[in-house]
Design a protein around this motif. Structure first.
Motif, PDB file in Angstrom:
ATOM      1  N   ILE A  25       3.284 -13.841 -14.930  1.00 19.65           N
ATOM      2  CA  ILE A  25       2.363 -12.903 -14.287  1.00 19.65           C
ATOM      3  C   ILE A  25       1.921 -11.908 -15.349  1.00 19.65           C
ATOM      4  CG2 ILE A  25       2.024 -11.221 -12.447  1.00 19.65           C
ATOM      5  CD1 ILE A  25       4.166 -12.591 -10.842  1.00 19.65           C
ATOM      6  N   VAL A  26       0.619 -11.902 -15.641  1.00 23.03           N
ATOM      7  CA  VAL A  26       0.085 -11.178 -16.785  1.00 23.03           C
ATOM      8  C   VAL A  26      -0.970 -10.178 -16.335  1.00 23.03           C
ATOM      9  CG1 VAL A  26      -1.134 -11.432 -18.983  1.00 23.03           C
ATOM     10  CG2 VAL A  26       0.512 -13.161 -18.284  1.00 23.03           C
ATOM     11  N   GLY A  27      -1.035  -9.049 -17.034  1.00 24.31           N
ATOM     12  CA  GLY A  27      -2.072  -8.056 -16.760  1.00 24.31           C
ATOM     13  C   GLY A  27      -1.740  -6.750 -17.438  1.00 24.31           C
ATOM     14  N   GLU A  28      -2.732  -5.855 -17.506  1.00 17.85           N
ATOM     15  CA  GLU A  28      -2.514  -4.552 -18.106  1.00 17.85           C
ATOM     16  C   GLU A  28      -1.534  -3.726 -17.276  1.00 17.85           C
ATOM     17  OE1 GLU A  28      -6.519  -2.865 -19.865  1.00 17.85           O
ATOM     18  OE2 GLU A  28      -6.932  -4.072 -18.083  1.00 17.85           O
ATOM     19  N   SER A  29      -1.018  -2.661 -17.861  1.00 16.10           N
ATOM     20  CA  SER A  29      -0.171  -1.736 -17.116  1.00 16.10           C
ATOM     21  C   SER A  29      -0.968  -1.189 -15.933  1.00 16.10           C
ATOM     22  CB  SER A  29       0.269  -0.579 -18.017  1.00 16.10           C
ATOM     23  OG  SER A  29       1.087  -1.055 -19.069  1.00 16.10           O
ATOM     24  N   GLY A  30      -0.341  -1.157 -14.770  1.00 14.68           N
ATOM     25  CA  GLY A  30      -1.016  -0.665 -13.573  1.00 14.68           C
ATOM     26  C   GLY A  30      -1.745  -1.725 -12.782  1.00 14.68           C
ATOM     27  N   SER A  31      -1.624  -2.995 -13.199  1.00 17.73           N
ATOM     28  CA  SER A  31      -2.338  -4.055 -12.486  1.00 17.73           C
ATOM     29  C   SER A  31      -1.618  -4.515 -11.222  1.00 17.73           C
ATOM     30  CB  SER A  31      -2.563  -5.258 -13.410  1.00 17.73           C
ATOM     31  OG  SER A  31      -1.326  -5.805 -13.844  1.00 17.73           O
ATOM     32  N   GLY A  32      -0.374  -4.083 -11.032  1.00 15.32           N
ATOM     33  CA  GLY A  32       0.360  -4.423  -9.812  1.00 15.32           C
ATOM     34  C   GLY A  32       1.430  -5.479  -9.989  1.00 15.32           C
ATOM     35  N   LYS A  33       1.707  -5.885 -11.221  1.00 11.83           N
ATOM     36  CA  LYS A  33       2.674  -6.966 -11.473  1.00 11.83           C
ATOM     37  C   LYS A  33       4.066  -6.612 -10.952  1.00 11.83           C
ATOM     38  CE  LYS A  33       2.287  -6.751 -15.955  1.00 11.83           C
ATOM     39  NZ  LYS A  33       1.507  -5.511 -16.016  1.00 11.83           N
ATOM     40  N   SER A  34       4.593  -5.502 -11.430  1.00 14.32           N
ATOM     41  CA  SER A  34       5.970  -5.127 -11.070  1.00 14.32           C
ATOM     42  C   SER A  34       6.077  -4.741  -9.598  1.00 14.32           C
ATOM     43  CB  SER A  34       6.449  -3.967 -11.952  1.00 14.32           C
ATOM     44  OG  SER A  34       6.570  -4.373 -13.298  1.00 14.32           O
ATOM     45  N   GLY A  75       0.829  -1.200   0.000  1.00 12.94           N
ATOM     46  CA  GLY A  75       0.000   0.000   0.000  1.00 12.94           C
ATOM     47  C   GLY A  75       0.863   1.248   0.000  1.00 12.94           C
ATOM     48  N   PHE A  76       0.350   2.299  -0.605  1.00 15.50           N
ATOM     49  CA  PHE A  76       1.038   3.586  -0.623  1.00 15.50           C
ATOM     50  C   PHE A  76       0.108   4.656  -0.056  1.00 15.50           C
ATOM     51  CE2 PHE A  76       2.877   1.150  -4.142  1.00 15.50           C
ATOM     52  CZ  PHE A  76       4.234   1.296  -3.902  1.00 15.50           C
ATOM     53  N   PHE A  77       0.690   5.628   0.618  1.00 14.86           N
ATOM     54  CA  PHE A  77      -0.086   6.751   1.133  1.00 14.86           C
ATOM     55  C   PHE A  77       0.076   7.916   0.159  1.00 14.86           C
ATOM     56  CE2 PHE A  77       1.123   4.166   4.773  1.00 14.86           C
ATOM     57  CZ  PHE A  77      -0.119   3.951   5.365  1.00 14.86           C
ATOM     58  N   THR A  78      -1.033   8.342  -0.426  1.00 13.38           N
ATOM     59  CA  THR A  78      -1.003   9.400  -1.429  1.00 13.38           C
ATOM     60  C   THR A  78      -1.803  10.606  -0.950  1.00 13.38           C
ATOM     61  OG1 THR A  78      -3.025   8.736  -2.614  1.00 13.38           O
ATOM     62  CG2 THR A  78      -0.990   7.566  -3.175  1.00 13.38           C
ATOM     63  N   ALA A  79      -1.719  11.692  -1.722  1.00 14.24           N
ATOM     64  CA  ALA A  79      -2.461  12.901  -1.377  1.00 14.24           C
ATOM     65  C   ALA A  79      -3.968  12.663  -1.401  1.00 14.24           C
ATOM     66  CB  ALA A  79      -2.092  14.027  -2.345  1.00 14.24           C
ATOM     67  N   ARG A  80      -4.403  11.659  -2.154  1.00 18.53           N
ATOM     68  CA  ARG A  80      -5.835  11.351  -2.246  1.00 18.53           C
ATOM     69  C   ARG A  80      -6.244  10.237  -1.293  1.00 18.53           C
ATOM     70  NH1 ARG A  80      -7.453   9.576  -7.595  1.00 18.53           N
ATOM     71  NH2 ARG A  80      -5.401   8.609  -7.721  1.00 18.53           N
ATOM     72  N   GLY A  81      -5.307   9.806  -0.441  1.00 18.61           N
ATOM     73  CA  GLY A  81      -5.607   8.753   0.512  1.00 18.61           C
ATOM     74  C   GLY A  81      -4.814   7.491   0.240  1.00 18.61           C
ATOM     75  N   PRO A  82      -5.069   6.424   1.004  1.00 20.68           N
ATOM     76  CA  PRO A  82      -4.316   5.171   0.826  1.00 20.68           C
ATOM     77  C   PRO A  82      -4.635   4.512  -0.498  1.00 20.68           C
ATOM     78  CG  PRO A  82      -6.126   4.863   2.378  1.00 20.68           C
ATOM     79  CD  PRO A  82      -6.055   6.339   2.102  1.00 20.68           C
ATOM     80  N   LEU A  83      -3.611   3.910  -1.092  1.00 18.31           N
ATOM     81  CA  LEU A  83      -3.747   3.225  -2.371  1.00 18.31           C
ATOM     82  C   LEU A  83      -3.199   1.815  -2.211  1.00 18.31           C
ATOM     83  CD1 LEU A  83      -2.889   4.638  -5.878  1.00 18.31           C
ATOM     84  CD2 LEU A  83      -2.032   2.401  -5.194  1.00 18.31           C
ATOM     85  N   ARG A  84      -4.047   0.812  -2.420  1.00 21.99           N
ATOM     86  CA  ARG A  84      -3.627  -0.585  -2.296  1.00 21.99           C
ATOM     87  C   ARG A  84      -3.204  -1.095  -3.671  1.00 21.99           C
ATOM     88  NH1 ARG A  84      -4.728  -4.527   1.456  1.00 21.99           N
ATOM     89  NH2 ARG A  84      -4.499  -2.797   2.917  1.00 21.99           N
ATOM     90  N   ALA A  85      -1.891  -1.136  -3.914  1.00 19.86           N
ATOM     91  CA  ALA A  85      -1.373  -1.544  -5.223  1.00 19.86           C
ATOM     92  C   ALA A  85      -1.345  -3.060  -5.391  1.00 19.86           C
ATOM     93  CB  ALA A  85       0.034  -0.978  -5.426  1.00 19.86           C
TER      94      ALA A  85
END
Length: 329
Positions: free
Chosen positions: A35-44, A9-19
């Motif tokens: 491990i497959v998925g679109e960009s932003g799916s949390g793979k890396s 999880g990351f703490f951002t200006a808009r609140g917590p973000l569960r990556a």
């Protein structure tokens, strides 16, 4: 490697973000997990968290258990953990131009790990670096060892990154989008090289990609990720033959096929991936899903397991769920 309930999880200006949200998997010796998925799916983010590149020092909150050969990596002292990374786990990053040191010669970069983790002296490390460059298919290896990264092509730089990753004969190789920005011919060469090295060395491998076509002939098992969660896990053949999760089905439909008539339009997945900082309580894929029902908007599906196969969906394809619309069309 055995991973249980990995969370980032990351703490951002808009609140917590569960990556990354509760991902689990097992990887055996000599096996490849795609491990497959679109960009932003949390793979890396997932894989980087497993090897300590994403953690408290980078402003992230990390949870879950990561066992490597029975040892909990997150419980190891920093010095011992660094030894495991250099000796037992190798990593090939997606952009060698940023992962390689621009002011250090190629031979020195390959030899550095050999000196630190294998105790080789400078002369022996330099000689081994040349051998590794030859092994990964770089011509005039001795001359290339004295060059800097900017003097090599993109394909050659990626081969150097692979040479660095395998230098200490790791037991696990992590390849994070290893063919990004490479042309199709070079992509094939790099993937063939990774597969050959894995077989010859008996390594386990995690192959991260956004392209199911890349994973099709390279992975024993595939884990599909969406919005930080593992939405389907299966043997590669089973997943391609009968996907359960509608997201997996949509990814497969978007692949071009040689059997399609000329000018056939590609099938696109409508909508966009969700904003992880503003997630609702329902299924993250629901707004883009053709099988969406009210339940999908209200509840988050849990993993259902059929032997070694798992999926998170209320309306799995090819499964009779009592007339709820889950059977395949």
């Amino acid at each position: 490697m055995s991973v249980r309930e990995a969370r980032v999880g990351f703490f951002t200006a808009r609140g917590p973000l569960r990556a990354v949200d509760g991902v689990s998997f097992d990887l055996e010796k000599g096996q490849t997990l795609g491990i497959v998925g679109e960009s932003g799916s949390g793979k890396s983010v997932l894989v980087r968290s497993l090897i300590g590149l994403v953690g408290e020092s980078s402003g992230a909150e990390v949870g879950g258990q990561v066992l490597f050969e029975g040892r909990d990596l997150r419980a190891l002292p920093a010095r011992e953990f660094r030894g495991v990374l250099g000796r037992d786990i190798g990593v090939v990053f997606q952009d060698p131009m940023t992962s390689l040191n621009p002011v250090m010669k190629i031979g020195h970069q390959i030899g550095e790990g050999l000196r630190l983790n294998r105790g080789l002296d400078a002369r022996a490390a330099a000689a081994r670096a040349v051998e590794l460059l030859t092994e990964v298919g770089i011509p005039e290896a001795e001359r290339r060892a004295g060059q800097y990264p900017h003097e090599l092509s993109g394909g050659m730089r990626q081969r150097v990154a692979i040479a660095i990753a395998i230098a200490c004969a790791p037991k696990l190789l992590i390849a994070d989008e290893p063919t990004t920005a490479l042309d199709v011919t070079v992509q094939r060469q790099i993937l063939d090289l990774l597969q050959r090295e894995q077989r010859e060395r008996g390594m386990a491998m995690i192959l991260i990609t956004h392209d199911l076509g890349v994973a099709a002939g390279r992975a024993d098992d595939i884990m599909v990720m969406y919005a930080g969660r593992a939405v389907e896990t299966a043997k590669t053949r089973e997943l391609f033959r009968s996907p359960r999760m509608p997201y997996t089905e949509a990814l497969l439909r978007s692949l071009p096929r040689l059997t399609d008539p000329t000018h056939t339009r590609l099938s696109a997945i409508p909508g966009r991936p969700p904003d992880l900082a503003r997630r609702s309580g329902g299924c993250a894929f629901a707004p883009r899903c053709r099988y969406r029902t009210d339940r999908c908007d209200e509840e988050q599906p849990m993993q259902t397991w059929e032997g070694a196969r798992g999926y998170a969906c209320f309306h799995p394809r090819g499964v009779d769920v009592g007339g709820s619309g889950g059977a395949a069309e």
